[in-house]
Design an enzyme around this catalytic site. Structure first.
Site: not given
Lengths: 203, 254
Positions: B12, B131
């Protein structure tokens, strides 16, 4: 000079960089004269067969490729580039390939539901006959595949290695100076680099 | 001899640094992306995923450079995601050196983008990232914008639609599990395996080697994505591969 045919589809930097890892003289080009003059010729390909072959033809590159092949220059097609070596493809309509190898490109349809489509990931490249392109590789070497279509009805004489995806899928093909790999050697770490190094030293 | 299950470290990236949070917040610095990519490439990672978690205009520029520089030093596939909104965004990331592009919020807003991208670049480079959070009444709901915005959309229905529209792969993150290191959401993975024909990358919750094994064996995922456990050197990729190999799972040993 390793001459990578750049017909405007996709980023060829990965392939160029992988070849640069094994030899210092690499060029990307769509110049017919450079393709005619190549001593090692590379045909990449990503995406759809029809779009790729159309670009090759529109840029007037089919003839120079054929001339180089006739001069016995080592010539390798990678992924869709390999598929274009065959006679035809049934991906989104019917398309004519370069016809350097007998066979046609068909959709992968494994009957085993655990085998997902696209065939994506690291699979074993199992040699079925000797070829110097695979020199130094172990029998359990894995390469990175990412495809939904495969070469079917290939002459057994031309199949150098297969990978298993519900049935044997041609992974490496060869006929005289014409080679093809269904996987991405430039994304297959040390195994892939070895294959490119082997290609680069073919006379 | 069959296709190997993939182990995928996920980086990330926030303003050029690798970060890791818990359930999408409380970010801590986890290193330099280039350095980490280099290590993972040589340790035997099967792919790398970069997610630009801020994806502001400024972040996009930085990400472009990070992708370009990273792609220069690795010889495994690289997936890039975060803030990809248009065909042109995707083209730029592919040209920077990504092999696949993960699309999340933009595909939900405009599902036609999936077929547009697959048509232009091939299904094999279109990863749909989803997600999801468990609903109290059962099932899973999709969240967008880095997990900040509930959509009311059913996660499994969307996964099926993404497949029908031409996605090549699904990267499914359980938000309930993300960063918790308590294990993947195995029920979610099983439900997806039964529903779609696409390869599924499991994400969210990896903390131990047993978690990786369970996602692959019980969840029947095709790949496992993990961040914290690799970044903080709890285990190396090699250790993970050896453990999974001993558990009877086909992995690529280097």
């Amino acid at each position: 000079m390793i001459t990578i045919i750049d017909y405007g589809i996709g980023n060829l930097r990965s392939i160029e960089r992988a070849f640069l890892h094994v030899r210092p003289d690499v060029v990307r080009t769509d110049d017919p004269d450079l393709i005619r003059a190549a001593d090692h010729l590379v045909l990449p390909g990503v995406g759809a067969f029809g779009a790729c072959i159309q670009e090759v033809r529109q840029r007037g590159l089919e003839q120079p490729i054929m001339e180089s092949v006739a001069r016995q220059v080592p010539f390798i097609g990678i992924c869709v580039g390999m598929q274009m070596l065959f006679e035809s493809s049934s991906e989104q309509g019917v398309h004519t390939g370069l016809g350097l190898l007998k066979g046609s490109i068909k959709e992968l349809r494994p009957s085993d539901p655990t085998l997902k489509i696209p065939h994506m990931g690291w699979n074993v490249v199992s040699p079925v006959k000797h070829n110097s392109l695979l020199s130094g590789l172990t029998a359990d070497a894995r390469c990175y595949f990412a495809h939904s279509f495969y070469a079917s009805d290939v002459s057994p004489d031309n199949v150098v290695a297969v990978t298993d995806y519900g049935h044997p899928v041609p992974a490496v093909v060869a006929h005289n100076n014409v080679y093809g790999v269904q996987f991405h050697p430039e994304k297959s770490h040390d195994v892939g680099l070895r294959i490119l190094a082997n290609f680069a030293t073919l006379a | 001899m069959s296709i190997a299950k993939r182990i995928i470290p996920c980086l990330d990236v926030d303003r050029g640094r690798v970060v890791k949070g818990i359930q999408f917040v409380n970010l801590v610095d986890a290193g330099d992306p280039l350095e980490q990519a280099h290590v993972y490439n040589s340790e035997g990672a099967d792919e790398l995923v970069f997610l630009d978690i801020t994806a502001t205009h400024e972040g996009r520029g930085i990400m472009h450079d990070v992708v370009r520089q990273t792609a220069e030093q690795i010889f495994i596939p690289l997936t890039v995601g975060g803030g990809i909104r248009t065909l042109e965004d995707m083209r730029q990331m592919l040209h920077a050196g990504a092999d696949k592009v993960a699309i999340n919020s933009a595909a939900i807003k405009n599902p036609g983008l999936i077929s547009e991208c697959a048509g232009a670049f091939g299904a094999q480079c279109v990863v749909i990232a989803i997600d999801m959070k468990r609903r109290s009444q059962g099932g899973w709901e999709i969240y967008t914008h880095g997990g900040r915005r509930p959509t009311g959309i059913d996660g499994l229905e969307w996964a099926k639609e993404a497949e029908e529209r031409g996605a090549g792969e699904l990267l499914v993150t359980s938000m309930d599990r993300d960063g918790t290191q308590i294990g993947y959401d195995l029920e979610l993975l099983q439900a997806l395996d039964e529903l779609v024909q696409l390869p599924v990358i499991a994400s969210g919750g990896a903390g131990t080697l047993e978690h990786l094994r369970d996602a692959l064996l019980i969840g029947r995922a095709h790949a496992v994505l993990a961040a914290s456990m690799f970044h903080f050197k709890q285990v190396t990729i090699n250790q993970a591969k050896q453990f999974l190999h001993n558990a009877g799972i086909t992995v690529r040993m280097t």
